[in-house]
Design a protein around this motif. Sequence first.
Motif, mmCIF file in Angstrom:
data_model
loop_
_atom_site.group_PDB
_atom_site.id
_atom_site.type_symbol
_atom_site.label_atom_id
_atom_site.label_comp_id
_atom_site.label_asym_id
_atom_site.label_seq_id
_atom_site.Cartn_x
_atom_site.Cartn_y
_atom_site.Cartn_z
ATOM 1 N N LEU A 145 30.932 32.718 20.914
ATOM 2 C CA LEU A 145 31.707 33.106 22.069
ATOM 3 C C LEU A 145 31.991 32.276 23.045
ATOM 4 C CD1 LEU A 145 32.815 35.853 23.032
ATOM 5 C CD2 LEU A 145 30.724 36.436 24.389
ATOM 6 N N LYS A 146 33.276 31.821 23.358
ATOM 7 C CA LYS A 146 33.763 30.905 24.084
ATOM 8 C C LYS A 146 34.248 31.549 25.679
ATOM 9 C CE LYS A 146 33.234 27.038 21.476
ATOM 10 N NZ LYS A 146 32.576 27.734 20.627
ATOM 11 N N TYR A 147 34.906 32.719 25.217
ATOM 12 C CA TYR A 147 35.635 33.102 26.320
ATOM 13 C C TYR A 147 35.583 34.823 26.502
ATOM 14 C CZ TYR A 147 38.220 28.904 27.284
ATOM 15 O OH TYR A 147 38.588 27.383 27.357
ATOM 16 N N VAL A 148 35.234 35.306 27.683
ATOM 17 C CA VAL A 148 35.521 36.750 27.948
ATOM 18 C C VAL A 148 36.540 37.023 29.006
ATOM 19 C CG1 VAL A 148 34.169 38.699 28.867
ATOM 20 C CG2 VAL A 148 32.985 37.017 27.688
ATOM 21 N N VAL A 149 37.495 37.803 28.303
ATOM 22 C CA VAL A 149 38.677 38.284 29.424
ATOM 23 C C VAL A 149 38.348 39.432 29.983
ATOM 24 C CG1 VAL A 149 41.198 38.711 29.598
ATOM 25 C CG2 VAL A 149 40.262 36.821 28.039
ATOM 26 N N VAL A 150 38.572 39.643 31.259
ATOM 27 C CA VAL A 150 38.286 40.903 31.909
ATOM 28 C C VAL A 150 39.588 40.976 32.647
ATOM 29 C CG1 VAL A 150 36.982 42.245 33.657
ATOM 30 C CG2 VAL A 150 35.936 40.622 32.141
ATOM 31 N N ASP A 151 40.565 42.091 32.252
ATOM 32 C CA ASP A 151 41.913 42.510 33.020
ATOM 33 C C ASP A 151 41.661 43.566 33.694
ATOM 34 O OD1 ASP A 151 44.371 42.127 33.258
ATOM 35 O OD2 ASP A 151 45.151 42.739 31.554
ATOM 36 N N GLU A 152 42.647 43.557 34.559
ATOM 37 C CA GLU A 152 42.488 44.962 35.460
ATOM 38 C C GLU A 152 41.333 45.073 36.345
ATOM 39 O OE1 GLU A 152 45.561 46.775 35.809
ATOM 40 O OE2 GLU A 152 46.331 45.520 34.135
ATOM 41 N N LEU A 153 40.971 43.594 36.806
ATOM 42 C CA LEU A 153 39.898 43.643 37.559
ATOM 43 C C LEU A 153 39.742 44.456 38.947
ATOM 44 C CD1 LEU A 153 36.998 42.015 38.101
ATOM 45 C CD2 LEU A 153 38.505 40.398 39.736
ATOM 46 N N HIS A 154 40.776 44.768 39.456
ATOM 47 C CA HIS A 154 40.665 45.458 40.542
ATOM 48 C C HIS A 154 40.144 47.007 40.233
ATOM 49 C CE1 HIS A 154 44.639 45.675 38.472
ATOM 50 N NE2 HIS A 154 44.712 46.960 38.731
ATOM 51 N N SER A 155 40.284 47.424 39.054
ATOM 52 C CA SER A 155 40.045 48.909 38.538
ATOM 53 C C SER A 155 38.335 48.979 38.549
ATOM 54 C CB SER A 155 40.685 49.346 37.266
ATOM 55 O OG SER A 155 39.987 48.371 36.249
ATOM 56 N N TYR A 156 37.618 47.968 38.631
ATOM 57 C CA TYR A 156 36.153 47.851 38.478
ATOM 58 C C TYR A 156 35.478 47.746 39.756
ATOM 59 C CZ TYR A 156 37.383 47.051 33.580
ATOM 60 O OH TYR A 156 38.004 47.016 32.380
ATOM 61 N N ARG A 157 35.470 49.119 40.813
ATOM 62 C CA ARG A 157 34.845 48.814 41.918
ATOM 63 C C ARG A 157 33.998 50.167 42.108
ATOM 64 N NH1 ARG A 157 40.367 50.483 42.211
ATOM 65 N NH2 ARG A 157 40.864 52.405 43.033
ATOM 66 N N GLY A 158 33.357 50.057 43.131
ATOM 67 C CA GLY A 158 32.243 51.054 43.283
ATOM 68 C C GLY A 158 31.329 51.312 42.363
ATOM 69 N N ILE A 159 30.754 52.487 42.342
ATOM 70 C CA ILE A 159 29.705 52.776 41.385
ATOM 71 C C ILE A 159 30.221 52.094 40.071
ATOM 72 C CG2 ILE A 159 28.380 54.412 40.112
ATOM 73 C CD1 ILE A 159 27.609 54.051 43.109
ATOM 74 N N PHE A 160 31.431 52.409 39.600
ATOM 75 C CA PHE A 160 31.796 51.792 38.221
ATOM 76 C C PHE A 160 31.590 50.305 38.027
ATOM 77 C CE2 PHE A 160 35.628 51.372 34.924
ATOM 78 C CZ PHE A 160 34.782 51.350 34.030
ATOM 79 N N GLY A 161 32.168 49.699 39.124
ATOM 80 C CA GLY A 161 32.154 48.272 39.295
ATOM 81 C C GLY A 161 30.757 47.638 39.186
ATOM 82 N N SER A 162 29.649 48.456 39.991
ATOM 83 C CA SER A 162 28.256 48.073 39.878
ATOM 84 C C SER A 162 27.776 48.204 38.384
ATOM 85 C CB SER A 162 27.520 48.879 40.939
ATOM 86 O OG SER A 162 27.171 50.186 40.428
ATOM 87 N N HIS A 163 28.154 49.264 37.624
ATOM 88 C CA HIS A 163 27.535 49.350 36.402
ATOM 89 C C HIS A 163 28.254 48.320 35.496
ATOM 90 C CE1 HIS A 163 25.561 53.297 36.448
ATOM 91 N NE2 HIS A 163 26.454 53.814 37.041
ATOM 92 N N LEU A 164 29.280 47.859 35.515
ATOM 93 C CA LEU A 164 29.889 46.820 34.947
ATOM 94 C C LEU A 164 29.380 45.713 34.980
ATOM 95 C CD1 LEU A 164 32.208 46.411 32.829
ATOM 96 C CD2 LEU A 164 33.399 45.148 34.822
ATOM 97 N N ALA A 165 28.822 45.246 36.580
ATOM 98 C CA ALA A 165 28.192 43.968 36.736
ATOM 99 C C ALA A 165 27.093 43.735 35.754
ATOM 100 C CB ALA A 165 28.016 43.886 38.098
#
Length: 207
Positions: A145-165
């Motif tokens: 695994l060389k790269y991980v792309v995360v598109d639409e970063l702005h959608s990962y906020r609040g509780i959902f964003g903390s889970h993703l982290a």
Amino acid sequence: MPGSLAPGLVEAMRKRGILRLYGHQARAFELASQGKHLVIATPTASGKSLCYNLPILQALVSDPSATALYLFPTKALSRDQEEALRAMMRDAGLSVGAITYDGDTPNDARRAARQRAGVLLSNPDMLHAGIMPHHTNWARLFSNLKYVVVDELHSYRGIFGSHLAKVFRRLQRIARFHGSSPTFLFASATIGNPREHASRICGAPVV
């Protein structure tokens, strides 16, 4: 156009009428090629996809065993990107595959994804529940695994964003277990704090 870009990729771009890159695309290619975590925050239809597709396809040209993971918040986005990415790979003469892995993926395609895909397109929920718990079955993906792309970063906020982290902390531990250390490439519509937000999501400094 970056001088190090593979001739096949230059030709694939030419077929799309792209003879030069925008400044943010050239800078993203340079940073990603150096293994720097980065975030692109620009308006819609400003060429964000090329910012991450080009360095990843270049890596696949240099090392056909390399892999990349693309994460999108919706299935529709994954399918759209899969189609565009496959067309570009085909025009560039790349033999590696790009496969979407989600709840709708049939069993035979799931096996192909594990065994052959150079680029795996998925979503955070599938990564969390369907891939990482079975990471030994995905050893080829994680070890290369060389790269991980995360598109639409702005959608990962609040509780959902903390889970993703937390999901990404697990992803990095699994990658290390298999001997890799991927570079994160984030893309977002314009937000006020892209660098801070991306850094908190992946737990590392981001350009």
